[in-house]
Structures are given as C-alpha cells and as structure tokens.
Design a protein around this motif. Sequence first.
Motif, mmCIF file in Angstrom:
data_model
loop_
_atom_site.group_PDB
_atom_site.id
_atom_site.type_symbol
_atom_site.label_atom_id
_atom_site.label_comp_id
_atom_site.label_asym_id
_atom_site.label_seq_id
_atom_site.Cartn_x
_atom_site.Cartn_y
_atom_site.Cartn_z
ATOM 1 N N MET A 1 0.918 -1.021 -0.037
ATOM 2 C CA MET A 1 -0.016 -0.046 -0.011
ATOM 3 C C MET A 1 0.877 1.014 0.127
ATOM 4 S SD MET A 1 -3.223 0.781 0.396
ATOM 5 C CE MET A 1 -3.849 2.665 0.727
ATOM 6 N N ARG A 2 0.458 2.087 -0.781
ATOM 7 C CA ARG A 2 1.530 3.386 -0.910
ATOM 8 C C ARG A 2 0.178 4.632 -0.850
ATOM 9 N NH1 ARG A 2 6.668 4.700 -3.711
ATOM 10 N NH2 ARG A 2 6.613 6.972 -3.627
ATOM 11 N N LEU A 3 0.370 5.477 0.096
ATOM 12 C CA LEU A 3 -0.163 6.646 0.164
ATOM 13 C C LEU A 3 0.070 7.620 -1.067
ATOM 14 C CD1 LEU A 3 -0.841 6.859 3.960
ATOM 15 C CD2 LEU A 3 -2.231 5.553 2.370
ATOM 16 N N THR A 4 -0.657 8.532 -1.276
ATOM 17 C CA THR A 4 -0.522 9.553 -2.082
ATOM 18 C C THR A 4 0.299 10.811 -1.405
ATOM 19 O OG1 THR A 4 -2.485 10.691 -1.838
ATOM 20 C CG2 THR A 4 -2.429 9.165 -3.572
ATOM 21 N N ARG A 5 1.020 11.422 -2.251
ATOM 22 C CA ARG A 5 1.767 12.586 -1.629
ATOM 23 C C ARG A 5 0.705 13.556 -1.155
ATOM 24 N NH1 ARG A 5 5.284 14.562 -5.866
ATOM 25 N NH2 ARG A 5 6.733 13.323 -4.969
ATOM 26 N N VAL B 1 -6.662 9.832 6.550
ATOM 27 C CA VAL B 1 -6.211 8.896 5.257
ATOM 28 C C VAL B 1 -7.491 8.625 4.465
ATOM 29 C CG1 VAL B 1 -5.149 6.694 4.420
ATOM 30 C CG2 VAL B 1 -4.323 7.936 6.211
ATOM 31 N N ARG B 2 -8.587 8.354 4.840
ATOM 32 C CA ARG B 2 -9.694 7.959 4.036
ATOM 33 C C ARG B 2 -10.113 9.155 3.345
ATOM 34 N NH1 ARG B 2 -10.470 4.722 8.567
ATOM 35 N NH2 ARG B 2 -10.797 2.685 8.074
ATOM 36 N N GLN B 3 -10.278 10.464 4.003
ATOM 37 C CA GLN B 3 -10.551 11.718 3.453
ATOM 38 C C GLN B 3 -9.750 12.129 2.590
ATOM 39 O OE1 GLN B 3 -13.215 13.867 4.929
ATOM 40 N NE2 GLN B 3 -12.935 15.109 3.141
ATOM 41 N N THR B 4 -8.287 11.807 2.454
ATOM 42 C CA THR B 4 -7.442 12.440 1.300
ATOM 43 C C THR B 4 -7.077 11.596 0.248
ATOM 44 O OG1 THR B 4 -5.619 11.678 3.024
ATOM 45 C CG2 THR B 4 -6.542 14.074 3.380
ATOM 46 N N GLU B 5 -7.379 10.320 0.512
ATOM 47 C CA GLU B 5 -7.108 9.198 -0.439
ATOM 48 C C GLU B 5 -8.356 9.133 -1.581
ATOM 49 O OE1 GLU B 5 -4.330 7.315 -1.629
ATOM 50 O OE2 GLU B 5 -3.345 8.758 -0.307
ATOM 51 N N ASP B 6 -8.009 8.979 -2.882
ATOM 52 C CA ASP B 6 -9.293 9.000 -3.756
ATOM 53 C C ASP B 6 -9.693 7.633 -3.743
ATOM 54 O OD1 ASP B 6 -8.802 11.501 -4.865
ATOM 55 O OD2 ASP B 6 -7.546 10.984 -6.112
ATOM 56 N N GLY B 7 -8.915 6.411 -3.854
ATOM 57 C CA GLY B 7 -9.503 5.232 -3.663
ATOM 58 C C GLY B 7 -8.442 4.362 -3.099
ATOM 59 N N PHE B 8 -8.826 3.137 -2.895
ATOM 60 C CA PHE B 8 -8.035 2.073 -2.314
ATOM 61 C C PHE B 8 -7.794 1.049 -3.022
ATOM 62 C CE2 PHE B 8 -9.220 4.600 1.342
ATOM 63 C CZ PHE B 8 -7.952 4.898 1.786
ATOM 64 N N GLU C 1 -8.694 -7.960 2.637
ATOM 65 C CA GLU C 1 -8.534 -8.231 4.032
ATOM 66 C C GLU C 1 -7.291 -7.477 4.332
ATOM 67 O OE1 GLU C 1 -7.253 -11.923 6.643
ATOM 68 O OE2 GLU C 1 -8.270 -12.452 4.564
ATOM 69 N N ALA C 2 -6.416 -7.590 3.497
ATOM 70 C CA ALA C 2 -5.075 -6.721 3.853
ATOM 71 C C ALA C 2 -5.422 -5.011 4.142
ATOM 72 C CB ALA C 2 -3.893 -7.059 2.819
ATOM 73 N N LEU C 3 -6.108 -4.580 3.038
ATOM 74 C CA LEU C 3 -6.319 -3.585 3.394
ATOM 75 C C LEU C 3 -7.157 -2.921 4.445
ATOM 76 C CD1 LEU C 3 -6.533 -0.506 2.052
ATOM 77 C CD2 LEU C 3 -8.404 -1.011 0.896
ATOM 78 N N ALA C 4 -8.076 -3.730 4.906
ATOM 79 C CA ALA C 4 -8.833 -3.660 6.137
ATOM 80 C C ALA C 4 -7.883 -3.571 7.344
ATOM 81 C CB ALA C 4 -9.870 -4.527 6.317
ATOM 82 N N ALA C 5 -7.057 -4.451 7.320
ATOM 83 C CA ALA C 5 -6.053 -4.602 8.513
ATOM 84 C C ALA C 5 -4.969 -3.395 8.482
ATOM 85 C CB ALA C 5 -5.143 -5.925 8.233
ATOM 86 N N PHE C 6 -4.741 -2.871 7.268
ATOM 87 C CA PHE C 6 -3.838 -1.717 7.086
ATOM 88 C C PHE C 6 -4.653 -0.381 7.808
ATOM 89 C CE2 PHE C 6 -2.745 2.057 4.658
ATOM 90 C CZ PHE C 6 -1.370 2.405 4.941
#
Length: 139
Positions: free
Chosen positions: A1-5, A79-86, A108-113
């Motif tokens: 998983m990589r978060l955006t700038r 993170v949910r507010q600022t990310e466009d999609g997962f 499942e991995a995303l939910a754990a993250f």
Amino acid sequence: MRLTRYTDYALRVLTYLGAQPDRVCSIAEIARGYGISQNHLMKVAHDLGKAGYIEGVRGRAGGIRLAKAPDKINVGAVVRQTEDGFDLVDCDTCAIAPACELTRVLDEALAAFMAVLDRYTLADLLKRQTKLLRLLGVG
C-alpha cells in the motif's frame, strides 16, 4: 500500500500544527519547515479546512491552526478523507476476476492496514514534539 503525496502532505500539515497548538502558522512557514511546495500545501490546507480539521485565522497575524484537539483527529479518518481510492489492483478488467481470490485477500490486507491507522490519533504522532519542532526549525 502506498499513500499519495497529497495524504502525506495532509498528515504533515496536521503534524506541524499539532506540534504548536498555541500558534497560528502560515502555509509558507509550513512549506519552509518541510522543504516542500507552498502551492501544493495551499490545496491540501483548503481541503483540510473543508473537512473540519483546520481553520483559517484572518488578519495581519492570520494563518491556519487545528480546529480540533490532536486527540480528536484520527489518522485513519484523515487517510480516508485524503485518498481517492484504495483499489490495490485493477480487477474490473481481469478475465479471471470471478474466480480469483486475490481480490478478497487484498481487501483483507487493506482492512488490516486501515484498522491499524484507526488506532492512532494525531496526538499519538506528536509524542516527540520537542524533537519534531527542532527538526522543523521551529522555536
């Protein structure tokens, strides 16, 4: 998983402001502290304001400050507010998607993250406030 700038910058703005709760800070000051573009931070700050995380202060000594206490700002929510999609992979166009278990595993991995991020607030990120301020060249 990589978060955006964009998310990175949002968390940086909140950290900067949270480390100095009694001050109003300018976007230019925050940009200098991190060595990043003021233009990028302007949009981030605007969106953080619309989301209720920060507020603007008008006038000669104006700038921005946190609108909530650091312990009321949840990292996962930011993170949910600022990310466009997962979407970690593009399963929509994959021929084997109806029979593939990878989508379930990645969900499942995303939910754990996200569950880990949900356990923390901005206050948790500010535990080494003195060192943060020194590294940012403040005070």
